[in-house]
Write a protein that holds these residues in place. Sequence first.
Motif, short mmCIF file in Angstrom:
data_model
loop_
_atom_site.label_atom_id
_atom_site.label_comp_id
_atom_site.label_asym_id
_atom_site.label_seq_id
_atom_site.Cartn_x
_atom_site.Cartn_y
_atom_site.Cartn_z
N LEU A 362 -7.39 7.86 7.07
CA LEU A 362 -8.11 9.22 6.61
C LEU A 362 -8.65 9.26 5.32
O LEU A 362 -9.68 9.76 4.94
N LEU A 363 -8.27 8.44 4.50
CA LEU A 363 -8.62 8.23 3.01
C LEU A 363 -9.28 6.99 2.86
O LEU A 363 -9.98 6.93 1.73
N ARG A 364 -9.57 6.05 3.86
CA ARG A 364 -10.25 4.88 3.49
C ARG A 364 -11.48 5.15 3.27
O ARG A 364 -12.40 5.96 3.90
N GLY A 365 -12.02 4.33 2.21
CA GLY A 365 -13.59 4.71 1.83
C GLY A 365 -13.59 5.63 0.58
O GLY A 365 -14.50 5.69 -0.12
N ARG A 366 -12.50 6.34 0.51
CA ARG A 366 -12.43 7.44 -0.75
C ARG A 366 -11.39 6.92 -1.38
O ARG A 366 -11.29 7.52 -2.65
N ALA A 367 -10.65 5.85 -1.41
CA ALA A 367 -9.33 5.55 -2.25
C ALA A 367 -9.51 4.78 -3.16
O ALA A 367 -9.02 4.74 -4.30
N GLY A 368 -11.03 4.26 -3.57
CA GLY A 368 -11.26 3.48 -4.62
C GLY A 368 -11.38 3.95 -5.94
O GLY A 368 -11.04 3.33 -6.89
N SER A 369 -11.33 5.42 -5.98
CA SER A 369 -11.25 6.26 -7.14
C SER A 369 -10.01 6.43 -7.66
O SER A 369 -9.75 6.96 -8.86
N PHE A 370 -8.86 6.00 -6.86
CA PHE A 370 -7.67 6.12 -7.34
C PHE A 370 -6.98 4.90 -7.77
O PHE A 370 -7.42 3.70 -7.19
N GLY A 371 -6.08 4.89 -8.69
CA GLY A 371 -5.49 3.67 -9.06
C GLY A 371 -4.05 3.57 -8.22
O GLY A 371 -3.21 4.32 -8.31
N SER A 372 -4.10 2.64 -7.08
CA SER A 372 -3.15 2.39 -6.11
C SER A 372 -1.70 2.41 -6.75
O SER A 372 -0.93 3.15 -6.19
N VAL A 373 -1.55 1.64 -7.91
CA VAL A 373 -0.18 1.33 -8.43
C VAL A 373 0.40 2.77 -8.93
O VAL A 373 1.57 3.10 -8.98
N TYR A 374 -0.42 3.55 -9.91
CA TYR A 374 -0.08 4.74 -10.55
C TYR A 374 0.13 5.75 -9.39
O TYR A 374 1.24 6.68 -9.69
N VAL A 375 -0.45 5.98 -8.21
CA VAL A 375 -0.17 6.67 -7.29
C VAL A 375 1.42 6.43 -6.66
O VAL A 375 2.04 7.35 -6.46
N ALA A 376 1.55 5.24 -6.42
CA ALA A 376 2.74 4.72 -5.73
C ALA A 376 3.87 5.13 -6.80
O ALA A 376 4.96 5.40 -6.44
N ALA A 377 3.66 4.75 -8.19
CA ALA A 377 4.58 5.16 -9.25
C ALA A 377 5.03 6.44 -9.26
O ALA A 377 6.07 6.98 -9.34
N LEU A 378 3.71 7.53 -9.05
CA LEU A 378 4.26 8.83 -9.17
C LEU A 378 4.97 9.37 -8.11
O LEU A 378 5.98 9.86 -7.99
N GLY A 379 4.60 8.67 -6.69
CA GLY A 379 5.27 9.06 -5.51
C GLY A 379 6.76 8.63 -5.65
O GLY A 379 7.70 9.60 -5.36
N THR A 380 7.07 7.42 -6.22
CA THR A 380 8.20 7.10 -6.27
C THR A 380 9.20 7.90 -7.42
O THR A 380 10.33 8.20 -7.13
N LEU A 381 8.61 8.20 -8.47
CA LEU A 381 9.26 9.05 -9.59
C LEU A 381 9.55 10.24 -8.68
O LEU A 381 10.66 10.90 -9.11
#
Length: 547
Positions: A362-381
């Motif tokens: 659903l997000l493919r093509g619009r995900a480039g503006s997000f920092g993948s690792v930071y999103v993963a770190a936020l979700g993990t925390l």
Amino acid sequence: MDSAFVGHVHALRLALTDPRFDACAVTGALAVQAAARGALDKAATEAAGTSAEEAGPYADRLAAAVEAAGTTVQRPELGTLVATVPTARAERDAATAAVAAVDDEAVRLRTAVKSRDGFFTTFFISPYSRYIARWCARRGLTPNQVTTASLITALIAAGCAATGERWGYVAAGVLLLVSFVLDCTDGQLARYSLQYSTMGAWLDATFDRAKEYAFYAGLALGAARNGDDVWALAVGSMILMTCRHVVDFSFNEANHDATANTSPTAALSGRLDSVGWTVWIRRMIILPIGERWAMIAVLTAFTTPRIVFYALLVGCAFGALYTTAGRVLRSLTRKATRTDRAARALADLADSGPLAELQARLLRGRAGSFGSVYVAALGTLVMIAGAVFLPFGDPRLIAVAVIYVMTAGLAVAAPLKGALDWLIPPLFRAAEYVTVLALAVKADVPGALPAAFGLIAAVAYHHYDTVYRIRGGTGAPPHWLVRTIGGHEGRVLLITALAAVLVTREADFPVALTVTAVFVALVVLVESIRFWVSSGAPAVHDEGEPA
């Protein structure tokens, strides 16, 4: 092989019988596997047009043509071994004298030992284990048989620890060291006799984890017999070790074929390597398998399981922080371009299931503006904080798990080519494992923590299996398997939902964890064993520093 070849038999063994490489050569000898037969046929046609006087021995001309055709030709380091094709009588006499001056057997024994072993293994095990390897080779034993003997010995050690008696702890410590000697011997036997295999590499890697984690369980059972519940420490130790290994695997996969792969941090590490004593210090402080098992064995024999786990958690946490910090610095200071293959490997290691895949699509093509690792770190925390601080079975934890699912999908929506994207798989591992541990602790019912130990062990096996398939060049497990066991985000959502449903029947929570663990273990083990028994993957053997 050239008929005029002069050299050591072991030089020919290295060139002609090593199954790890599609093509392998020394001066005057060339061997190819089935995968390189096409390149060899083409090379034979091209080499036919040149003469020995123009381009040297025929085997060397073939090797050069095979390599020119795109097949990498492995040329083993011979050291003092001789491999040559003399053209004059004086050269032949000199080569023959050089062969006679070198002890071929001594070279085989020396090269049976890894070049990058840890301090304890290098100075306390290898000086005699190499001779055990030779003894095994002369009696026709295979590395896989020695690996199996090491596993059985470690399981007996775990059983002794589970007695909770002092004699059992002493016996367990001794047997764990014996198991480690055999663990070193199997690799040395493989190098001594060149008996490499895909199955052997998988057994060696898988059994190492099975032995160590089974010993943790044995210590926990032994402590329980004496009224000391250390299951949470046992589960925590397993989580720490698994996450630490995933950091190693992810970093290596992300960077082994990256271009412009240099950094000031790497340069400093290289300079430190030139100072001999710093090499050993830096290998020891990360507590590799030799030092770790020696510490566990000694502390088991003379102290209590609780002290063993405290020492293990402190030592491994320091080692994990040290190595991870260094790798983060390297990643931030190097200007590297990561390949599509590396991005695919990281995506496979992330272990994303159908829920995260749906988010990613659903997000493919619009995900480039997000920092993948930071999103993963936020979700993990967020996930870990919810599991730790919310009461057991609180419905709000399901909402937290849904947020985690969404961030997990967003993190993998774009190709994982960022400087720190190799941290995403270990972050996901930490989120899943710590959530299971926290809920088991909060359930506070008999059997919850042992059941959590079993579930995490089953899932960790799947993650290790994924790693070794990728390292063997065969790619990740089939996607139906990942979907069947839910992916990391699906399992997190399932466990939190089970806690909410069973909040008034907490005694049933261990049963739910056990059923989940058995299901995951059966699906993963059946597919894993089927794959490795029938795999056509190239033979491999780990030559790096032990984990």
